[in-house]
Enzyme design. Structure first.
Site, mmCIF file in Angstrom:
data_model
loop_
_atom_site.group_PDB
_atom_site.id
_atom_site.type_symbol
_atom_site.label_atom_id
_atom_site.label_comp_id
_atom_site.label_asym_id
_atom_site.label_seq_id
_atom_site.Cartn_x
_atom_site.Cartn_y
_atom_site.Cartn_z
ATOM 1 N N HIS A 285 -39.102 -23.489 -3.297
ATOM 2 C CA HIS A 285 -39.509 -24.664 -4.054
ATOM 3 C C HIS A 285 -40.923 -24.455 -4.583
ATOM 4 C CE1 HIS A 285 -36.725 -27.911 -2.043
ATOM 5 N NE2 HIS A 285 -36.222 -27.493 -3.194
ATOM 6 N N ARG B 48 -27.030 -31.210 1.735
ATOM 7 C CA ARG B 48 -28.162 -32.116 1.536
ATOM 8 C C ARG B 48 -27.896 -33.201 0.492
ATOM 9 N NH1 ARG B 48 -34.096 -29.924 1.407
ATOM 10 N NH2 ARG B 48 -34.312 -32.129 1.970
ATOM 11 N N ASP C 39 -32.147 -33.063 7.509
ATOM 12 C CA ASP C 39 -33.263 -32.709 6.625
ATOM 13 C C ASP C 39 -33.832 -33.909 5.874
ATOM 14 O OD1 ASP C 39 -33.491 -30.037 7.228
ATOM 15 O OD2 ASP C 39 -32.155 -29.372 5.640
ATOM 16 N N ARG D 292 -33.680 -23.287 -6.711
ATOM 17 C CA ARG D 292 -33.047 -24.586 -6.476
ATOM 18 C C ARG D 292 -32.867 -25.350 -7.793
ATOM 19 N NH1 ARG D 292 -33.569 -26.241 -1.068
ATOM 20 N NH2 ARG D 292 -33.359 -24.410 0.273
ATOM 21 N N CYS E 71 -43.524 -31.282 2.010
ATOM 22 C CA CYS E 71 -42.087 -31.549 2.101
ATOM 23 C C CYS E 71 -41.819 -32.899 2.762
ATOM 24 C CB CYS E 71 -41.393 -30.453 2.898
ATOM 25 S SG CYS E 71 -41.275 -28.869 2.046
#
Length: 265
Positions: free
Chosen positions: A164, A90, A65, A135, A258
């Site tokens: 997000h 992550r 990612d 998050r 992103c």
């Protein structure tokens, strides 16, 4: 009017869906890496064709990612607040990005609370719009305000498909935004309506097409090719939509924004 921007990106050489940390991710659905590379290059070319500077962080094979550069930090006024990802998978991503900024002389502070960079910290002119609910922790909002010295306005997300802030809202310029109202709590919707009475609002179909995961340079809006209705509304307001197909990245719950970290120095 457009203004030159500086973007940081990461090639999706090792992009894959190996785990599931949002409703979009299905490890049993394979990623076409060659197609992802072509789509990503088309985005980079679109930025450069409109006069923007694009810089790169080298990808690492253990971090599928890492292509989602926006999540790794927030950059305001030459200061960099690093990320502390909620998902353990992550967390290592923050290190190569922090090293990239430090090597170029930036003031880098690691986050103490769970914080996912520009995924949830969205600079918007006089303030920073800050998402929470899935998050980034509210404590990170206070941390960002103290570090950047910029007022932070908290907004709460309620739909797991828009986990997000940058999947539900993007900045058009210092005075206006585009967002999907139903992604937010009633109180957050009221805050946005007060701050941005002339905002461009999107439908759920626009949002599910990743139309809100967009980047605007003040005139050009780089947005998902599937968000055609939203492109039309933006054009009516005088913006110039630049459709880019990043559908391969939708399999991981990501899109144009992103993949794009804006360096504000």
């Amino acid at each position: 009017m457009p203004s030159p921007r500086r973007y940081l990106v990461c090639e999706p050489r090792y992009f894959a869906v190996r785990y599931a940390i949002n409703p979009w991710m299905r490890p049993d659905r394979p990623v076409d890496v060659l197609r992802a590379l072509d789509q990503w290059q088309a985005l980079v070319d679109a930025y450069r064709d409109r006069g923007h500077t694009v810089e790169r962080v080298a990808p690492l094979p253990a971090l599928p990612d890492m292509v989602f550069a926006a999540n790794a930090a927030a950059v305001v006024g030459g200061r960099v607040l690093g990320s502390l990802f909620r998902a353990p998978e992550r967390r290592p991503e923050s290190l190569p990005y922090a090293a990239w900024f430090k090597a170029r002389g930036y003031d880098v502070r690691p986050a103490e609370s769970v914080c996912e960079g520009e995924g949830d910290l969205v600079p918007a002119g006089r303030w920073i719009l800050a998402g929470t609910g899935f998050r980034t922790a509210p404590e990170a909002h206070r941390e960002a305000q103290e570090f950047f010295g910029v007022p932070v306005i908290g907004l709460t997300l309620v739909d797991p498909y828009f986990y997000h802030l940058d999947t539900a809202l993007f900045v058009l310029d210092d005075e206006n935004v585009c967002y999907y109202p139903e992604a937010f709590t009633p109180g957050s919707r009221e805050v946005l309506a007060r701050l941005y009475p002339d905002a461009v609002t999107a439908t759920r179909a626009d949002a599910l097409a990743f139309g809100l995961n967009s980047v605007c340079d003040g005139r050009h809006v780089f947005l998902a090719a599937g968000a055609r209705a939203l492109a039309g509304r933006l054009a009516e307001r005088g913006y110039v939509p630049v459709p880019v197909d990043l559908s391969e990245f939708h399999k991981a719950g990501g899109g144009i924004k992103c993949c794009t970290q804006e360096i504000r120095s």
